[in-house]
Design a protein around this motif. Structure first.
Motif, PDB file in Angstrom:
ATOM      1  N   GLY A  11      17.558  59.358  20.765  1.00  0.00           N
ATOM      2  CA  GLY A  11      17.501  59.794  21.929  1.00  0.00           C
ATOM      3  C   GLY A  11      17.893  61.546  21.579  1.00  0.00           C
ATOM      4  N   ARG A  20      20.603  58.614  27.089  1.00  0.00           N
ATOM      5  CA  ARG A  20      19.512  58.901  26.036  1.00  0.00           C
ATOM      6  C   ARG A  20      19.402  57.836  24.942  1.00  0.00           C
ATOM      7  NH1 ARG A  20      16.872  64.001  26.463  1.00  0.00           N
ATOM      8  NH2 ARG A  20      17.895  65.629  27.596  1.00  0.00           N
ATOM      9  N   ASP A  64      23.001  67.966  30.080  1.00  0.00           N
ATOM     10  CA  ASP A  64      22.740  66.635  29.759  1.00  0.00           C
ATOM     11  C   ASP A  64      23.887  65.670  30.681  1.00  0.00           C
ATOM     12  OD1 ASP A  64      20.577  66.580  28.094  1.00  0.00           O
ATOM     13  OD2 ASP A  64      21.397  65.371  26.499  1.00  0.00           O
TER      14      ASP A  64
END
Ligand code: PLP
Length: 333
Positions: free
Chosen positions: A168, A49, A38
């Protein structure tokens, strides 16, 4: 609210890679380690997110100015500023000084970054108010000013916390489940700051019928009990919001002891873990969040709490924009 029917802005278009950490794992007696990247999201970080969902709400409300607060060296204010620009909105940001030595925003590299991206207002406060952003007197004053100009302000929770932001990571969990297919890992290790990331992962993995355990490594110096209570509460709020069955209390596992002397204070063992990952895999972690989480992962393998033979995924939430140094731009804008 049914999860699939929730709208988002589309900041996260593609799954981030899930990769095997071969060379790093060799140095740790051949542990079965993977990394969820990420950190490769735009500007790096889990805030992207969360804001994917939170900004949808701001857009639907017709807001034109977002107001938020976060601590120094947290990616939240910076990533919100960029998201607001993308939506044609203004942003007013409060930097809360946390950690030692006291953060001096006027000398920080972040300051030039905010100027470059055109934040409408950035103010610093020297304490950490405990309530929500909308209760900070300075934030209220900002909102009044915005209204007086005939505009519509919108508060975004500190760190993107709350059930909608955590969605998210419900989505990220589903993404990972698709990526690992039938080879479900025994554990996912993530940071625990305010805990919304961990809560989203726990609920998302449960929703996908996964038995994978989520370990949240404390990065702020709070005790295990305090962190677990907060993450349990956030799991309850999230499952209620998504009209899902609640997750069992023991699904929440937070780990203290890897925050060093506290928020944003790195330590030697952490440095060694960050160095090992950079040297063996060419992947940087940051000093505030992902570096401490990595130290926690290594610590859990060393003490036997994680079985090296079983598959473990390290969630790299990013934080790399903490490294950018725009200070050479000082005086140009
Ligand atoms: C904010 C942040 C965290 C902490 O996330 P929580 O959901 O508050 O626990 C972790 N990593 C990075 C890079 C962050 O910016």
């Amino acid at each position: 609210m049914v999860f699939q029917s929730l709208k988002r802005r589309g900041y996260v278009e593609q799954p981030t890679p899930l990769q095997k950490l071969r060379r790093f794992a060799e140095k740790l007696n051949g542990a079965n380690l993977w990394i969820k990247r990420d950190d490769l999201l735009p500007f790096g970080g889990n805030k992207t997110r969360k804001l994917d969902y939170l900004m949808q709400e701001a857009v639907e409300a017709g807001a034109d100015t977002v107001i938020t607060a976060s601590t120094n060296q947290c990616c939240h204010n910076g990533i919100l500023l960029l998201a607001a620009n993308r939506e044609g909105m203004k942003s007013r940001l409060i930097m809360e000084s946390w950690g030692r030595p006291k953060y001096d925003f006027s000398c920080s590299p972040e300051r030039e970054m905010y100027r470059l991206a055109g934040a409408e207002q950035v103010e610093t406060i020297s304490d950490l108010p405990s309530g929500p952003v909308e209760e900070i007197p300075l934030a209220r004053k900002m909102a009044e000013e915005v209204r007086r100009e005939g505009k519509i302000p919108w508060f975004i929770a500190r760190g993107g916390a709350g059930p909608l932001g955590s969605c998210g990571y419900v989505r990220a969990a589903e993404e990972m489940v698709r990526q690992w297919g039938s080879e479900e890992p025994a554990a996912v290790v993530c940071p625990c700051g305010l805990g919304g990331t961990q809560a989203g992962l726990i609920v998302g993995l449960k929703r996908s019928g996964c038995k994978t355990r989520v370990y949240g490594i404390g990065v702020t110096g709070k005790s295990t009990a305090v962190m677990e209570q907060s993450v349990r509460e956030q799991c309850r709020e999230l499952t209620d919001f998504l009209e899902m069955e609640r997750v069992p209390e023991d699904a929440v596992c937070c780990i203290e002891g890897f925050a060093g002397d506290g928020y944003a204070l790195p330590y030697k063992k952490q440095y060694e873990c960050m160095q090992l990952l950079a040297e063996t895999e060419g992947i940087f972690t940051d000093p505030v969040y992902s570096g401490k989480t990595l130290a926690g992962l290594v610590g859990l393998l060393e003490c036997g709490k994680l079985d090296p033979k079983q598959k473990t995924v390290f969630l790299h939430t990013g934080g790399m924009n903490l490294y950018y140094d725009f200070s050479s731009l000082k005086g140009l804008g």
